[in-house]
Scaffold this active site. Structure first.
Site, PDB file in Angstrom:
ATOM      1  N   THR A  51      -9.490  -2.969   1.127  1.00  0.00           N
ATOM      2  CA  THR A  51      -9.961  -2.605  -0.214  1.00  0.00           C
ATOM      3  C   THR A  51     -11.489  -2.556  -0.240  1.00  0.00           C
ATOM      4  O   THR A  51     -12.147  -3.478   0.224  1.00  0.00           O
ATOM      5  CB  THR A  51      -9.462  -3.656  -1.243  1.00  0.00           C
ATOM      6  OG1 THR A  51      -8.083  -3.917  -0.991  1.00  0.00           O
ATOM      7  CG2 THR A  51      -9.635  -3.154  -2.668  1.00  0.00           C
TER       8      THR A  51
ATOM      9  N   ARG B  67       0.842  -1.201   0.000  1.00  0.00           N
ATOM     10  CA  ARG B  67       0.000   0.000   0.000  1.00  0.00           C
ATOM     11  C   ARG B  67       0.874   1.247   0.000  1.00  0.00           C
ATOM     12  O   ARG B  67       2.000   1.230   0.491  1.00  0.00           O
ATOM     13  CB  ARG B  67      -0.904   0.007   1.243  1.00  0.00           C
ATOM     14  CG  ARG B  67      -1.872  -1.156   1.316  1.00  0.00           C
ATOM     15  CD  ARG B  67      -2.815  -0.971   2.484  1.00  0.00           C
ATOM     16  NE  ARG B  67      -3.730   0.107   2.225  1.00  0.00           N
ATOM     17  CZ  ARG B  67      -5.008  -0.063   1.851  1.00  0.00           C
ATOM     18  NH1 ARG B  67      -5.525  -1.255   1.748  1.00  0.00           N
ATOM     19  NH2 ARG B  67      -5.757   0.973   1.613  1.00  0.00           N
TER      20      ARG B  67
ATOM     21  N   HIS C 226     -11.996 -11.702  -1.211  1.00  0.00           N
ATOM     22  CA  HIS C 226     -12.323 -10.618  -0.284  1.00  0.00           C
ATOM     23  C   HIS C 226     -13.459 -11.018   0.651  1.00  0.00           C
ATOM     24  O   HIS C 226     -14.553 -11.329   0.197  1.00  0.00           O
ATOM     25  CB  HIS C 226     -12.690  -9.294  -0.966  1.00  0.00           C
ATOM     26  CG  HIS C 226     -12.240  -8.124  -0.131  1.00  0.00           C
ATOM     27  ND1 HIS C 226     -12.907  -7.726   0.984  1.00  0.00           N
ATOM     28  CD2 HIS C 226     -11.143  -7.345  -0.217  1.00  0.00           C
ATOM     29  CE1 HIS C 226     -12.247  -6.735   1.543  1.00  0.00           C
ATOM     30  NE2 HIS C 226     -11.166  -6.481   0.837  1.00  0.00           N
TER      31      HIS C 226
ATOM     32  N   GLU D 168     -10.230 -10.662 -11.064  1.00  0.00           N
ATOM     33  CA  GLU D 168     -10.508 -11.164  -9.721  1.00  0.00           C
ATOM     34  C   GLU D 168     -11.839 -10.564  -9.296  1.00  0.00           C
ATOM     35  O   GLU D 168     -11.960  -9.332  -9.148  1.00  0.00           O
ATOM     36  CB  GLU D 168      -9.404 -10.783  -8.725  1.00  0.00           C
ATOM     37  CG  GLU D 168      -9.759 -11.295  -7.315  1.00  0.00           C
ATOM     38  CD  GLU D 168      -8.666 -11.133  -6.277  1.00  0.00           C
ATOM     39  OE1 GLU D 168      -7.475 -11.032  -6.649  1.00  0.00           O
ATOM     40  OE2 GLU D 168      -9.010 -11.111  -5.075  1.00  0.00           O
TER      41      GLU D 168
HETATM   42  N1  PXP Z   1      -8.348  -9.881  -2.997  1.00  0.00           N
HETATM   43  C1  PXP Z   1      -8.038  -8.559  -3.024  1.00  0.00           C
HETATM   44  C2  PXP Z   1      -7.932  -7.889  -4.349  1.00  0.00           C
HETATM   45  C3  PXP Z   1      -7.790  -7.843  -1.848  1.00  0.00           C
HETATM   46  O1  PXP Z   1      -7.495  -6.531  -1.905  1.00  0.00           O
HETATM   47  C4  PXP Z   1      -7.834  -8.541  -0.616  1.00  0.00           C
HETATM   48  C5  PXP Z   1      -7.506  -7.794   0.647  1.00  0.00           C
HETATM   49  O2  PXP Z   1      -6.165  -7.469   0.658  1.00  0.00           O
HETATM   50  C6  PXP Z   1      -8.156  -9.905  -0.637  1.00  0.00           C
HETATM   51  C7  PXP Z   1      -8.431 -10.539  -1.837  1.00  0.00           C
HETATM   52  C8  PXP Z   1      -8.232 -10.711   0.618  1.00  0.00           C
HETATM   53  O3  PXP Z   1      -9.290 -10.250   1.396  1.00  0.00           O
HETATM   54  P1  PXP Z   1      -9.481 -10.816   2.880  1.00  0.00           P
HETATM   55  O4  PXP Z   1      -8.307 -10.337   3.680  1.00  0.00           O
HETATM   56  O5  PXP Z   1     -10.783 -10.221   3.309  1.00  0.00           O
HETATM   57  O6  PXP Z   1      -9.516 -12.313   2.772  1.00  0.00           O
END
Ligand code: PXP
Length: 240
Positions: free
Chosen positions: A104, A49, A194, A154
């Site tokens: 995010t 980040r 996510h 994604e």
């Molecule tokens: N995919 C993306 C694009 C993300 O930004 C994140 C968070 O960094 C994740 C997956 C994973 O999310 P989580 O931590 O909620 O499993």
């Protein structure tokens, strides 16, 4: 019916979050990456980040030097694109990023960001890095991702993960399935992630042609109680 084997991408950002809480040298996200790989993680995921709240530049370089696939989540800011081009992860996912967000917040707005995203895709792909775009599960975003030259989309599973009640949850799952179907039809690779955890991951893992699920917070949180290796193994079992 299950038709594919889904790779697990383990996001190790929050190992670094813990380290940064004390500005110390441990727990080391690179050591964590090795444990995750031993437990069967298909790829190691980190998000560099702009505020460096967890992963630091040196972590990224060390992670990219390890054997096995490293996947970087990043915004299209020039400084981070330049670092990605130097560190050479196997793949990147371009994500939206804003300063005060806790994590995010949803997928990219490709209508307003198409120029910056298209430019970053071209530079990264020229360097041999596979590029995915983090998008909400909408047909228009899938089509835009294709036209901008992405290799993979994604799909953001946050709305599914946050849906309350069976019918909202099924509706969100259907949106993911439809967007996934379109992505596959268009020749795009398919990832998702996510907000996924040990309770909600199974239906998503069964989406046809899904290649990768990227999961971070729930695995690292579970690792506090059962250890990182077990937490990864438990999640892998749910994907199989
Ligand atoms: N995919 C993306 C694009 C993300 O930004 C994140 C968070 O960094 C994740 C997956 C994973 O999310 P989580 O931590 O909620 O499993």
């Amino acid at each position: 019916m299950k038709t594919n084997t889904v790779k697990l991408g383990v996001n190790i950002d929050h190992i670094a979050t813990l380290r940064q809480a004390r500005r110390d040298v441990y727990p080391d996200p690179v050591a964590a990456a090795q444990v995750c790989r031993q437990a069967g993680a298909g790829l190691i995921v980190c998000h560099l980040r702009q505020d460096r709240r967890h992963i630091q530049d040196a972590d990224l370089f060390k992670l990219c030097a390890l054997k096995g696939e490293t996947h970087l989540e990043m915004a299209t800011v020039p400084e981070i694109v330049a670092l990605a081009l130097r560190a050479r992860p196997d793949s990147v996912c371009i994500v939206p990023e804003s300063a005060r967000e806790v994590t995010t917040q949803g997928g990219l707005n490709l209508k307003t960001q198409s120029q910056a995203v298209g430019h970053a895709i071209a530079r990264l792909k020229r360097a041999g890095i596979e590029v995915s775009l983090f998008i909400d599960p909408e047909a228009a975003s899938v089509r835009m991702a294709k036209s901008l030259g992405a290799d993979v989309v994604e799909l953001c599973t946050a709305a599914y993960a946050e849906a309350e009640g069976k019918s909202r949850c099924s509706a969100e799952l259907e949106r993911l399935e439809l967007a996934g179907y379109l992505a596959d039809e268009m020749g795009l690779g398919l990832h998702a992630g996510h907000g996924l955890d040990y309770h909600n991951v199974r239906p998503v893992a069964r989406i046809p042609r899904l290649g990768v699920l990227n999961i971070g917070f729930s695995i690292i949180a579970r690792a506090v109680f059962v250890g990182l290796k077990t937490a990864v193994l438990e999640m892998k079992l749910l994907l199989s």
